[in-house]
Scaffold this active site. Structure first.
Site, PDB file in Angstrom:
ATOM      1  N   SER A  49       0.805  -1.223   0.000  1.00 20.17           N
ATOM      2  CA  SER A  49       0.000   0.000   0.000  1.00 20.17           C
ATOM      3  C   SER A  49       0.837   1.272   0.000  1.00 20.17           C
ATOM      4  O   SER A  49       0.336   2.343  -0.349  1.00 20.17           O
ATOM      5  CB  SER A  49      -0.943   0.009   1.207  1.00 20.17           C
ATOM      6  OG  SER A  49      -0.219  -0.052   2.428  1.00 20.17           O
ATOM      7  N   ASP A 339      -2.202   8.778   7.592  1.00 13.03           N
ATOM      8  CA  ASP A 339      -3.209   8.003   8.314  1.00 13.03           C
ATOM      9  C   ASP A 339      -2.518   7.082   9.307  1.00 13.03           C
ATOM     10  O   ASP A 339      -1.375   7.340   9.703  1.00 13.03           O
ATOM     11  CB  ASP A 339      -4.112   7.237   7.337  1.00 13.03           C
ATOM     12  CG  ASP A 339      -3.364   6.204   6.491  1.00 13.03           C
ATOM     13  OD1 ASP A 339      -2.181   5.928   6.790  1.00 13.03           O
ATOM     14  OD2 ASP A 339      -3.959   5.685   5.529  1.00 13.03           O
ATOM     15  N   HIS A 342       0.420   5.194   6.828  1.00 18.57           N
ATOM     16  CA  HIS A 342       1.145   5.711   5.671  1.00 18.57           C
ATOM     17  C   HIS A 342       1.596   7.153   5.853  1.00 18.57           C
ATOM     18  O   HIS A 342       0.897   7.950   6.488  1.00 18.57           O
ATOM     19  CB  HIS A 342       0.239   5.627   4.433  1.00 18.57           C
ATOM     20  CG  HIS A 342      -0.344   4.271   4.219  1.00 18.57           C
ATOM     21  ND1 HIS A 342      -1.610   3.943   4.642  1.00 18.57           N
ATOM     22  CD2 HIS A 342       0.169   3.166   3.638  1.00 18.57           C
ATOM     23  CE1 HIS A 342      -1.865   2.677   4.334  1.00 18.57           C
ATOM     24  NE2 HIS A 342      -0.800   2.193   3.717  1.00 18.57           N
TER      25      HIS A 342
END
Length: 374
Positions: A49, A339, A342
Site C-alpha cells: 500500500s 493516516d 502511511h
C-alpha cells in the site's frame, strides 16, 4: 579564372559536427522511443500500500483508498493511492523523468502505455503468500511476478528479442515490501499463527529466504537493476503508538527491533547478490534510517506533527484509518503521517530524493542516480 579549390565554410563545419554528434549520441528504437537521454528505459514497481497506485480498486478487498479524503492533494483525486497525494514511486518517476506508471490492473495498462513501466503494487500484499489474507484479495509478490510476466508477453509483441533484452537490462526495478509481513502477519496472531511459531530471528530468515527466491525469479526474466527498499520504523507509525505499548513521545521499541532484523538480512542479501551476479546491480534502500532521520529532525524538515495521523480516528488517530468523507487536517505538509499506516506525500517526496541521490547511508552501495550510469 575562378578559384575552383574546395573550401569549407566554418559555420557549415560547426553545423555538420553538431548534426553528427546528435546522430551518434541518440539511439532510437524501432518503437520510436529515444533511448540516449533517458536514465532508465522504464521502471517496474513491486510493492504494497505504500506504493499501490490503484491496483486494489479492481480487487475484492477491504484495503482500498479509492474514496475521499484519500487523494485530496492528488490531481486525479482518489486514485487508490494510500496517501493525500503522490507516492514514493510517483516522485521517483519525476526525478527519472518518467510518466506516472499505470496500475497493472488498469484496463489502459496495455500497448504503448506500458513502455515506460508498470506498477504492480497491491495494498495488504506481502512477501509471504498468506500475508494480508484477512483483508481479502490482493496481489501478493508471487502474483505480482506473474503479472510482470504478462506485461513481458505484451512487450515481446512490440520489440524484437535483442531490443527487449537491452530494454530490460536498462530498466529499474523498485521493490517496497515487507511491512505487511509484520503489520498484517507477524504482529497479528489472531489472523495467522506465524508469530506463535517463529521467534523474531527465525521469522526474519523465513521472509528473507522467500524474498531472495522471488527477486531472483524477476532477475531471471531479464531485469538487472534492483532497488530493494527496507522496512521503515513500524514501531513509530500511529497504529502502533495507539497500542499504548510505548512511553509518551517514544516508539514501540520491540516492533522496531524485529523489523531491524529483516533489514539487516536484506542488506546482507544485497551484498550476496552483487557478488553472485556481476553485470547486475542490487541496491539496499535504507528506508528505516531515512524515515528515522525525518522523525529525529522533524522541525528541520518542516514537520510539526510526527506522532499522529492527519486523518483517522482514536488515539494518535491510529486506531481507525480514514473513513469515507472524513475531514483531514488542514496543515498536511506539516504532518509526517497521513493516516494510521502511511506517510504524507511531503515525506514521500523526501524519501524519493534520498533514494535518488542520497549518500551510502541511505542507499547501499550506490543511489538510483548512479545506478542509471552503470
Amino acid at each position: 579564372m575562378l578559384n575552383m579549390e574546395k573550401r569549407w565554410c566554418p559555420a557549415l563545419t560547426v553545423l555538420l559536427s553538431s548534426i553528427i554528434c546528435i546522430t551518434l549520441s541518440t539511439v532510437i528504437s524501432s518503437n520510436g522511443a529515444v533511448m540516449a537521454s533517458q536514465q532508465f528505459t522504464a521502471m517496474f514497481a513491486f510493492g504494497d500500500s505504500l506504493t499501490d497506485p490503484g491496483n486494489n480498486n479492481y480487487l475484492n478487498s477491504l484495503a482500498k483508498a479509492n474514496y475521499v479524503p484519500y487523494g485530496i492533494d492528488f490531481y486525479q483525486g482518489p486514485s487508490g493511492r494510500f496517501c493525500n497525494g503522490r507516492t514514493i514511486i510517483d516522485y521517483l518517476g519525476d526525478l527519472l523523468e518518467l510518466p506516472l506508471l499505470p496500475a497493472y490492473a488498469n484496463p489502459f495498462a496495455t500497448g504503448r502505455n506500458i513502455l515506460k513501466g508498470v506498477n504492480y503494487a497491491s495494498a495488504a500484499a506481502g512477501i509471504l503468500a498468506e500475508t494480508g489474507q484477512n483483508l481479502g484479495q490482493r496481489f501478493n509478490l508471487n502474483d505480482q511476478i506473474l503479472n510482470f510476466e504478462s506485461t513481458l508477453n505484451q512487450l515481446r509483441n512490440q520489440m524484437n528479442q535483442q531490443e527487449l533484452s537491452q530494454y530490460l537490462s536498462q530498466s529499474l526495478v523498485v521493490m517496497t515490501l515487507g511491512s505487511n509481513d509484520y503489520i498484517n502477519n507477524y504482529l497479528q496472531p489472531s489472523f495467522y499463527s506465524t508469530s506463535s511459531t517463529y521467534k523474531p530471528n527465525d521469522y526474519a530468515n523465513l521472509v528473507i529466504n522467500h524474498y531472495s527466491r522471488q527477486i531472483l525469479a524477476i532477475h531471471n526474466l531479464g531485469l538487472r537493476k534492483f532497488f530493494l527498499a527496507g522496512v521503515g520504523p513500524l514501531g513509530c507509525i500511529p497504529s502502533q503508538l495507539a497500542t499504548g505499548l510505548a512511553p509518551p513521545g517514544k516508539c514501540v521499541s520491540y516492533v522496531n527491533d524485529i523489523v531491524s532484523m529483516f533489514n539487516t538480512r536484506l542488506r546482507s542479501l544485497v551484498d550476496q547478490l552483487n557478488a553472485q551476479y556481476p553485470g547486475s546491480i542490487f541496491v539496499y534502500g535504507n528506508t528505516y534510517g531515512a524515515f528515522n532521520d525525518v522523525l529525529d529532525n522533524a522541525n528541520a524538515y518542516g514537520f510539526r506533527v510526527k506522532d499522529r495521523g492527519c486523518c483517522g480516528i482514536g488515539k494518535n488517530k491510529g486506531q481507525i484509518t480514514c473513513l469515507p468523507f472524513s475531514v483531514p487536517c488542514i496543515n498536511r505538509n506539516q504532518h509526517v503521517f497521513w493516516d494510521a499506516f502511511h506517510p504524507t506525500q511531503a515525506v514521500n517526496q523526501i524519501l524519493a530524493r534520498k533514494a535518488y541521490n542520497g549518500p551510502p547511508s541511505d542507499c547501499y552501495p550506490v543511489n538510483v542516480q548512479k545506478m542509471a550510469q552503470m
